[in-house]
Design a protein around this motif. Structure first.
Motif, PDB file in Angstrom:
ATOM      1  N   ASP A 194       1.011  -6.485   1.459  1.00  0.00           N
ATOM      2  CA  ASP A 194       1.793  -6.527   2.695  1.00  0.00           C
ATOM      3  C   ASP A 194       2.928  -5.518   2.689  1.00  0.00           C
ATOM      4  O   ASP A 194       3.513  -5.230   3.737  1.00  0.00           O
ATOM      5  CB  ASP A 194       2.401  -7.928   2.880  1.00  0.00           C
ATOM      6  N   PHE A 195       3.257  -4.987   1.497  1.00  0.00           N
ATOM      7  CA  PHE A 195       4.436  -4.144   1.370  1.00  0.00           C
ATOM      8  C   PHE A 195       4.272  -3.281   0.127  1.00  0.00           C
ATOM      9  O   PHE A 195       3.697  -3.721  -0.870  1.00  0.00           O
ATOM     10  CB  PHE A 195       5.691  -5.012   1.217  1.00  0.00           C
ATOM     11  N   CYS A 196       4.804  -2.042   0.178  1.00  0.00           N
ATOM     12  CA  CYS A 196       4.718  -1.144  -0.973  1.00  0.00           C
ATOM     13  C   CYS A 196       6.092  -0.583  -1.315  1.00  0.00           C
ATOM     14  O   CYS A 196       6.851  -0.186  -0.420  1.00  0.00           O
ATOM     15  CB  CYS A 196       3.771   0.022  -0.686  1.00  0.00           C
ATOM     16  N   PHE A 232      -4.518  -0.330  -4.470  1.00  0.00           N
ATOM     17  CA  PHE A 232      -4.270  -0.506  -3.036  1.00  0.00           C
ATOM     18  C   PHE A 232      -5.588  -0.590  -2.263  1.00  0.00           C
ATOM     19  O   PHE A 232      -5.732  -1.397  -1.337  1.00  0.00           O
ATOM     20  CB  PHE A 232      -3.427   0.660  -2.515  1.00  0.00           C
ATOM     21  N   GLN A 233      -6.548   0.235  -2.648  1.00  0.00           N
ATOM     22  CA  GLN A 233      -7.855   0.227  -1.982  1.00  0.00           C
ATOM     23  C   GLN A 233      -8.600  -1.090  -2.203  1.00  0.00           C
ATOM     24  O   GLN A 233      -9.291  -1.572  -1.302  1.00  0.00           O
ATOM     25  CB  GLN A 233      -8.723   1.378  -2.504  1.00  0.00           C
ATOM     26  N   LYS A 258      -1.734   8.812   1.550  1.00  0.00           N
ATOM     27  CA  LYS A 258      -3.069   8.236   1.434  1.00  0.00           C
ATOM     28  C   LYS A 258      -3.070   6.766   1.871  1.00  0.00           C
ATOM     29  O   LYS A 258      -4.022   6.287   2.513  1.00  0.00           O
ATOM     30  CB  LYS A 258      -3.572   8.365  -0.005  1.00  0.00           C
ATOM     31  N   MET A 259      -2.017   6.037   1.506  1.00  0.00           N
ATOM     32  CA  MET A 259      -1.914   4.633   1.912  1.00  0.00           C
ATOM     33  C   MET A 259      -1.828   4.507   3.431  1.00  0.00           C
ATOM     34  O   MET A 259      -2.454   3.624   4.036  1.00  0.00           O
ATOM     35  CB  MET A 259      -0.678   3.990   1.269  1.00  0.00           C
ATOM     36  N   LYS A 260      -1.059   5.398   4.055  1.00  0.00           N
ATOM     37  CA  LYS A 260      -0.878   5.340   5.509  1.00  0.00           C
ATOM     38  C   LYS A 260      -2.170   5.676   6.250  1.00  0.00           C
ATOM     39  O   LYS A 260      -2.392   5.204   7.363  1.00  0.00           O
ATOM     40  CB  LYS A 260       0.240   6.291   5.940  1.00  0.00           C
ATOM     41  N   ILE A 261      -3.020   6.489   5.635  1.00  0.00           N
ATOM     42  CA  ILE A 261      -4.326   6.785   6.256  1.00  0.00           C
ATOM     43  C   ILE A 261      -5.185   5.525   6.270  1.00  0.00           C
ATOM     44  O   ILE A 261      -5.847   5.212   7.266  1.00  0.00           O
ATOM     45  CB  ILE A 261      -5.039   7.926   5.499  1.00  0.00           C
TER      46      ILE A 261
END
Length: 228
Positions: free
Chosen positions: A50-52, A44-45, A69-72
């Motif tokens: 566009d979508f998880c 992800f980093q 962590k993704m939302k941060i």
């Protein structure tokens, strides 16, 4: 959606993961499959998604931690949880993080598809940077003010008429599927919602009748295409 949507899928059940990849790719998405939370976060980093779609129970890093962590990194990223558990506490924890929806295993693949398209379409329509005025033949459509104007004559549209027309405009000269509109606006894809959509499409065709270059073509069992 005018470009391919990139989905990050995290599922440690390899058989289910491969089945979902195959299904989603047939629906036109690009999918990257990961089997544990830690590897998924690294992906992800380093990638663009566009979508998880995240399983909750994952090795190395659970779905809740991963989603947080993704939302941060990207507060706007849409996330759906896949879970074998349907505890209220789990759902509340996910919604507090900012997860968009839950699907409890076992689930119907079409349900997943409808939820993805509904979330993506709501996200696309609500973006502040998205267009709100459109030129359609000789008509000027102002989504924010719900107005359709030609030769100085202005018609005020209902909220639902405006939303349907914006879907068509964002996909002008491309087919937009019926289920995308139905699940995003009505929240369901059934007979009665479908009949209601057909009535609104007929109204929009009538509004555009002063300019014969504009057509809203019905593609049977698929969707609609707006052309001018």
């Amino acid at each position: 959606m005018s470009r391919i949507v990139n989905i990050l899928l995290v599922e440690d059940d390899l058989n289910l993961g491969f089945l979902l990849v195959e299904f989603l790719e047939l629906k036109g998405f690009a999918v990257k499959l990961y089997r544990d939370g830690l590897t998924a976060f690294t992906g992800f980093q380093n990638g663009h998604f566009d979508f998880c779609i995240l399983d909750v129970m994952l090795p190395k890093m659970d779905g809740f931690t991963l989603a947080k962590k993704m939302k941060i990194l990207n507060p706007q990223i849409p996330i759906i949880f896949l879970t074998a558990r349907s505890l209220k506490e789990d759902k509340m924890k996910g919604y507090e993080i900012g997860v968009d929806d839950y699907i409890t295993k076992p689930f119907d693949e079409d349900e997943l598809f409808y939820k993805i398209t509904a979330i993506l379409n709501r996200s696309h329509l609500s973006k502040g940077t998205s267009e709100n005025t459109f030129q359609i033949g000789r008509f000027q459509f102002d989504f924010q003010n719900q107005s359709l104007e030609i030769d100085g004559q202005k018609r005020r549209l209902t909220e639902r008429e405006s939303t349907i027309l914006k879907f068509l405009c964002l996909n002008k000269n491309n087919v937009i599927r019926r289920e995308q509109i139905l699940t995003a606006i009505w929240g369901e894809n059934d007979y009665f919602a479908g009949r209601s959509l057909d009535v609104f499409i007929s109204k929009l065709r009538k509004y555009f009748s002063p300019d014969p270059s504009i057509t809203i073509e019905n593609i049977p069992k698929v969707g609609f295409i707006l052309q001018d």
